[in-house]
Design a protein around this motif. Structure first.
Motif, PDB file in Angstrom:
ATOM      1  N   LYS A   1      60.729  29.099  38.000  1.00  0.00           N
ATOM      2  CA  LYS A   1      60.209  28.165  38.995  1.00  0.00           C
ATOM      3  C   LYS A   1      60.408  28.708  40.403  1.00  0.00           C
ATOM      4  O   LYS A   1      61.355  29.455  40.660  1.00  0.00           O
ATOM      5  CB  LYS A   1      60.933  26.819  38.878  1.00  0.00           C
ATOM      6  N   LYS A   2      59.517  28.288  41.277  1.00  0.00           N
ATOM      7  CA  LYS A   2      59.621  28.645  42.687  1.00  0.00           C
ATOM      8  C   LYS A   2      61.021  28.308  43.199  1.00  0.00           C
ATOM      9  O   LYS A   2      61.582  27.256  42.864  1.00  0.00           O
ATOM     10  CB  LYS A   2      58.574  27.869  43.491  1.00  0.00           C
ATOM     11  N   ASP A   3      61.579  29.212  43.966  1.00  0.00           N
ATOM     12  CA  ASP A   3      62.893  29.088  44.616  1.00  0.00           C
ATOM     13  C   ASP A   3      64.079  29.296  43.684  1.00  0.00           C
ATOM     14  O   ASP A   3      65.215  29.278  44.137  1.00  0.00           O
ATOM     15  CB  ASP A   3      63.042  27.756  45.372  1.00  0.00           C
ATOM     16  N   GLU A   4      63.841  29.499  42.376  1.00  0.00           N
ATOM     17  CA  GLU A   4      64.959  29.835  41.497  1.00  0.00           C
ATOM     18  C   GLU A   4      65.455  31.238  41.817  1.00  0.00           C
ATOM     19  O   GLU A   4      64.691  32.106  42.238  1.00  0.00           O
ATOM     20  CB  GLU A   4      64.545  29.781  40.028  1.00  0.00           C
ATOM     21  N   VAL A   5      66.749  31.454  41.578  1.00  0.00           N
ATOM     22  CA  VAL A   5      67.361  32.766  41.780  1.00  0.00           C
ATOM     23  C   VAL A   5      67.755  33.314  40.414  1.00  0.00           C
ATOM     24  O   VAL A   5      68.399  32.622  39.614  1.00  0.00           O
ATOM     25  CB  VAL A   5      68.592  32.666  42.708  1.00  0.00           C
TER      26      VAL A   5
ATOM     27  N   LEU B   1      71.150  45.554  39.529  1.00  0.00           N
ATOM     28  CA  LEU B   1      70.268  45.759  40.683  1.00  0.00           C
ATOM     29  C   LEU B   1      70.518  44.721  41.765  1.00  0.00           C
ATOM     30  O   LEU B   1      70.733  45.057  42.915  1.00  0.00           O
ATOM     31  CB  LEU B   1      68.800  45.694  40.264  1.00  0.00           C
ATOM     32  N   GLY B   2      70.416  43.447  41.397  1.00  0.00           N
ATOM     33  CA  GLY B   2      70.595  42.392  42.384  1.00  0.00           C
ATOM     34  C   GLY B   2      70.062  41.068  41.873  1.00  0.00           C
ATOM     35  O   GLY B   2      69.725  40.911  40.697  1.00  0.00           O
ATOM     36  N   PHE B   3      69.978  40.127  42.799  1.00  0.00           N
ATOM     37  CA  PHE B   3      69.405  38.810  42.531  1.00  0.00           C
ATOM     38  C   PHE B   3      68.178  38.641  43.423  1.00  0.00           C
ATOM     39  O   PHE B   3      68.189  39.086  44.575  1.00  0.00           O
ATOM     40  CB  PHE B   3      70.402  37.692  42.860  1.00  0.00           C
ATOM     41  N   PHE B   4      67.144  37.979  42.887  1.00  0.00           N
ATOM     42  CA  PHE B   4      65.959  37.700  43.698  1.00  0.00           C
ATOM     43  C   PHE B   4      65.638  36.213  43.622  1.00  0.00           C
ATOM     44  O   PHE B   4      65.983  35.539  42.650  1.00  0.00           O
ATOM     45  CB  PHE B   4      64.759  38.549  43.255  1.00  0.00           C
ATOM     46  N   ALA B   5      64.985  35.719  44.681  1.00  0.00           N
ATOM     47  CA  ALA B   5      64.522  34.335  44.728  1.00  0.00           C
ATOM     48  C   ALA B   5      63.007  34.333  44.532  1.00  0.00           C
ATOM     49  O   ALA B   5      62.283  35.031  45.254  1.00  0.00           O
ATOM     50  CB  ALA B   5      64.877  33.698  46.070  1.00  0.00           C
ATOM     51  N   ALA B   6      62.533  33.566  43.551  1.00  0.00           N
ATOM     52  CA  ALA B   6      61.102  33.517  43.241  1.00  0.00           C
ATOM     53  C   ALA B   6      60.343  32.784  44.341  1.00  0.00           C
ATOM     54  O   ALA B   6      60.755  31.718  44.778  1.00  0.00           O
ATOM     55  CB  ALA B   6      60.883  32.821  41.900  1.00  0.00           C
ATOM     56  N   GLU B   7      59.235  33.364  44.767  1.00  0.00           N
ATOM     57  CA  GLU B   7      58.414  32.752  45.815  1.00  0.00           C
ATOM     58  C   GLU B   7      57.341  31.834  45.256  1.00  0.00           C
ATOM     59  O   GLU B   7      56.703  31.098  45.998  1.00  0.00           O
ATOM     60  CB  GLU B   7      57.806  33.840  46.701  1.00  0.00           C
ATOM     61  N   GLN B   8      57.123  31.877  43.928  1.00  0.00           N
ATOM     62  CA  GLN B   8      56.212  30.956  43.265  1.00  0.00           C
ATOM     63  C   GLN B   8      56.636  30.849  41.812  1.00  0.00           C
ATOM     64  O   GLN B   8      57.323  31.727  41.306  1.00  0.00           O
ATOM     65  CB  GLN B   8      54.751  31.409  43.364  1.00  0.00           C
TER      66      GLN B   8
END
Length: 147
Positions: A51-55, A78-85
């Protein structure tokens, strides 16, 4: 009536994802660590919805046999990312950071759910986010590759 997982039961023999939108986001954390005995249990389903904004966490492996349903031990964080959509991630999706190919999704580990999903990426060389010179704000994209 028992619920039957079509992946575990072998009912789905081929990847049914013909077309889908790219899913992207931005790195919010860069990690620097490796393990040779992590023991990630990749789930049988080849896809996960996010979902959007999930990390979610990105983990790299150089184990060429990494795929849904197996255990992965050799990893680099690698890292964590925040979904933009919101969207769907699928095994085999190509993963790029700032347009540079990192690898392809090998599968998903749910160890830390519901906090975050571990997205395991198969690459030729195991490197951490720091070794790849990644930075917070870098753009991550997951793109369907057929074939």
């Amino acid at each position: 009536m028992a619920v039957v997982d079509p992946y575990k039961s072998g009912k789905l023999k081929n990847n049914p994802y013909a077309k889908k939108s790219d899913v992207g986001g931005s790195l919010v954390v860069v990690l620097d660590g490796q393990m040779d005995d992590r023991g990630l249990s990749l789930i049988a389903p080849i896809s996960r919805c996010i979902k959007k904004d999930e990390v979610h966490e990105l983990i790299l492996t150089d184990e060429m046999g990494a795929r849904p349903g197996v255990t992965v031990n050799s990893i680099a964080y690698l890292g964590f990312f925040a979904a933009e959509q919101s969207g769907v991630l699928v095994e085999g999706d190509e993963v790029t950071v700032n347009g540079k190919k990192i690898g392809k999704i090998a599968g998903f580990d749910e160890t830390h759910m519901p906090n975050h999903l571990n997205i395991v990426i198969k690459a030729e060389k195991r490197q951490t986010g720091l070794e790849l010179d990644l930075n917070p704000g870098d753009k991550v994209v997951f793109h369907l590759v057929r074939g």
